[in-house]
Structure formats: C-alpha cells, structure tokens
Design a protein around this motif. Sequence first.
Motif, PDB file in Angstrom:
ATOM      1  N   SER A  41       0.858  -1.385   0.029  1.00  0.00           N
ATOM      2  CA  SER A  41      -0.123  -0.286  -0.091  1.00  0.00           C
ATOM      3  C   SER A  41       0.790   1.382   0.024  1.00  0.00           C
TER       4      SER A  41
ATOM      5  N   GLY B 159       1.106   4.130  -2.901  1.00  0.00           N
ATOM      6  CA  GLY B 159       0.775   5.433  -2.536  1.00  0.00           C
ATOM      7  C   GLY B 159       1.955   6.479  -3.046  1.00  0.00           C
TER       8      GLY B 159
ATOM      9  N   TYR C 225       1.126   7.286  -6.714  1.00  0.00           N
ATOM     10  CA  TYR C 225       0.496   8.423  -6.690  1.00  0.00           C
ATOM     11  C   TYR C 225       1.166   9.806  -6.350  1.00  0.00           C
TER      12      TYR C 225
ATOM     13  N   GLY D 102      -0.617  10.359   0.002  1.00  0.00           N
ATOM     14  CA  GLY D 102      -1.927   9.914  -0.527  1.00  0.00           C
ATOM     15  C   GLY D 102      -2.910  10.783  -1.211  1.00  0.00           C
ATOM     16  N   LYS D 103      -3.945  10.485  -1.707  1.00  0.00           N
ATOM     17  CA  LYS D 103      -4.988  11.301  -2.382  1.00  0.00           C
ATOM     18  C   LYS D 103      -5.627  12.322  -1.538  1.00  0.00           C
TER      19      LYS D 103
ATOM     20  N   GLY E  42      -8.004  14.235   0.643  1.00  0.00           N
ATOM     21  CA  GLY E  42      -9.279  13.930   1.143  1.00  0.00           C
ATOM     22  C   GLY E  42      -9.272  12.597   1.693  1.00  0.00           C
ATOM     23  N   LYS E  43      -8.123  11.747   1.300  1.00  0.00           N
ATOM     24  CA  LYS E  43      -7.780  10.433   1.973  1.00  0.00           C
ATOM     25  C   LYS E  43      -6.431  10.087   2.321  1.00  0.00           C
ATOM     26  N   ARG E  44      -5.765  11.453   2.375  1.00  0.00           N
ATOM     27  CA  ARG E  44      -4.336  11.129   3.115  1.00  0.00           C
ATOM     28  C   ARG E  44      -4.309  10.317   4.277  1.00  0.00           C
ATOM     29  N   VAL E  45      -3.346   9.374   4.258  1.00  0.00           N
ATOM     30  CA  VAL E  45      -2.910   8.720   5.510  1.00  0.00           C
ATOM     31  C   VAL E  45      -1.386   8.993   5.863  1.00  0.00           C
TER      32      VAL E  45
END
Length: 393
Positions: free
Chosen positions: A69, A73, A76, A369-370, A372-375
């Motif tokens: 994962s 990322g 991206y 990450g993207k 709004g969906k950052r981790v």
Amino acid sequence: RALIDPTDPKFLFKMPFDKNLPMDDMVNITTNAAMVFVDSVETQTMAGKWQTVIEGNKLPPTRKSYIESVLDGLDYEADQDLLNAMGLIGFNTQIVKSIFRTGMAGVINITQVSNGKLQQRILPVNMRNTPWAWGTDGWIAPISDLNPTQVRTMYADIPEVLTELKEGSTATIKLMDYWSKSKHEIWLGEKQAYDKPLKLSEPPFVVVDVGQDLCWMIRHLIPKLSLFLTISATKGVLSIKPRMQRPIKPEHQNTGAPTNPPPGPGQVTELPEGELWEVLQDPDLNRAFIEGNNELHQLVQNGGISNAELGDSQNPNLTAVRIFAQAAIRNTRRRAYYEGLEVLRSRLAKLRLNQLRQFAGDSGDLLFGKIGKRVTFSVEKLGDPDDYEIGYR
C-alpha cells in the motif's frame, strides 16, 4: 525511427524510366501503419492495472500488505509531481511509451523527507538523448531542447538556473541534467548553471534496455509501403489524363504539323477519320503491382498488428481460433517489453525505499496519498528492502 518524414527528398519520387526527370502530379503518401501499431499496443498496456507483490518468508501477510500500500501511494505521489512540475499525465504512461518507442525506459527519482514532510520527485527521461553509465558509481545526464518557459516551470525551485536565463529571450536552450550519487549538475548550453553535492547511497536512477523498439520487425517495410501507396494514389490521379496513342495515316506523317493533344474531361477533339486516341494498356504492370501490394501489406501485418485485431471482420478466412492464436503469439513477442516494465518498477520501488530509509531519520510517521484520503505511514515499518522481493505484474 520507424516513422517516415514525408518531406524527406528521397520520398519525392521521379519517373521510373528517367531518374533525372521529376514526375508531375505525384501524390506522396506516408503510411501510418507504424504509428497505429505502436499506439494500439501502448493503449492496451496502459489500460491494465499494475499489482504490487511483496514476497518474503519472514514477513507476515499484514506487513506485506502494508508495504504494498505504501508503494502504491508513492506511485500516486509521483503522478502528482509529474503533473505539477512538468504538466505530464501519468508516470506509467511515460515509461510505457518510452519502452515501446525506443526499446528503453529510464527514470530519475528522489524520494526524501524534508522538515518532516515527504517529498517525491521523479523525472522520466528520453533515452534517445540520454547518455548514462550503470554501476555503483553510475551517472545519467538527459539532454533536452527546452524553451525558457519550460525551463522556468521545471526548475522553479532552483534559482541558480533561472538567473542564467536571458530576459525576454524565446530561443531554445540545450539543457543537460546530470545526476550521480555524489552530485547534481545542470548545464545550459556549455555553461554550468548549477552544482550541488549529494550524499546518496546509490545513483538516483533506474534504466532498462530490451534491445529493440516495438517496430523493429517492420521498420524496413514502412518506406516500401509508403512507396506503394504513393504509386497507387499517383496512378489514380494520372488516370484522369492517361498515356495515349493514335495511329496516323501515311499522308499525315512527317508533315511537321503539330499533333493535336488528347481531349481532356468534357472536351471534344476532331481527328481525321481512322485516327482515334487509344489508352496505352499495361495489364502486367497492374497485376504485379496489386500482388506486390497485397504481399507487402501482409508482411507488415505479420510483424505488426493485423486488421482483425483492429476490428476488421471482413476477411472470411479469419476464424476465432486463428485470431486468438495470432494474438497469443504477439503477446509472447511483446513479453520482453512487459518484463522490462516489471523490472523498472521493481528497481524503482527498491530505490525509493532505500532513499526513504536514508533520509527519514527520526521524522516519525509521514503523510501521503490522495487529497481527502491522506494517510500516514512509518518508514521503520517498511523494514530493509534487501530482506524481501518487490515484484510487479
């Protein structure tokens, strides 16, 4: 290299019976067979999705999934860097086009941590204009012809380069971007504009070479196909005013009187009785041309892509079994290119992880990450990439 420049003088054909006499009304045609072939394979390849696979006996499944994962990322982040820095769409798109069109693909990559934030910089390079040397002391130096606006966009964060640009100039600049594990240099023409020492554990680039571009089996046929198409189109145009002959009665010969030209479309010409214009026939030439043209098209399809694969279902001799077998053979031929992409991605992933381990220090968890969906992820949890295998398929 497989495409033909229609303005090249060697494609401005002359009369076959007199090499010094240019042919009037010549219709020059350049075939797009090579472009259609390469584009179809590129599109098919880019439509697929890459799967990251981590293999290692000492890693539990949850740790493998975690590493996979993180690598996805970073892909991206690379796409975002390409878009923001150069206006290019998709890292995968760039390497796919490169390997099929040149037989090579290369990428410069810097993945680091600065002020507790992840920084991902990536540059796919045009290997046709890129000298390089492999090994622990390897280096790479892509050479590009850029206008000042492109230079300002690509090197906005390097003021030393921007100050070397002449105000108001729009002239093309030859730029060389040199990278090794010990230094980064940028040259504008013959002048060095930037020199920064680096302390990397390994050269920051990956290159793969499969030996030949995708068109190597049909490259020598493309100019011949363009010639056949040119002759065919020209013959069609010349049918409007074909070669003519007419018998002349003895009393009209050697009189010095000018011969009336044959009539054009919609014209009427009066001739002495018995002296009629006749079209010169060349049935053997026509038959030979048709057969040669068909054979040439078949050879191009054998080494490239068939009409059936492009959706042509008019040939009654093509069966589903034959089409399937043909596609399977072609996919086998292209395996070297797919393997090259797999190796490049695998080596790039390992390079990224090694760079993260070198620069992360005690930065803690990093955000990526993207929007709004950052981790967050931990570099420490990624472990040593020498302890597991990174694969792509």
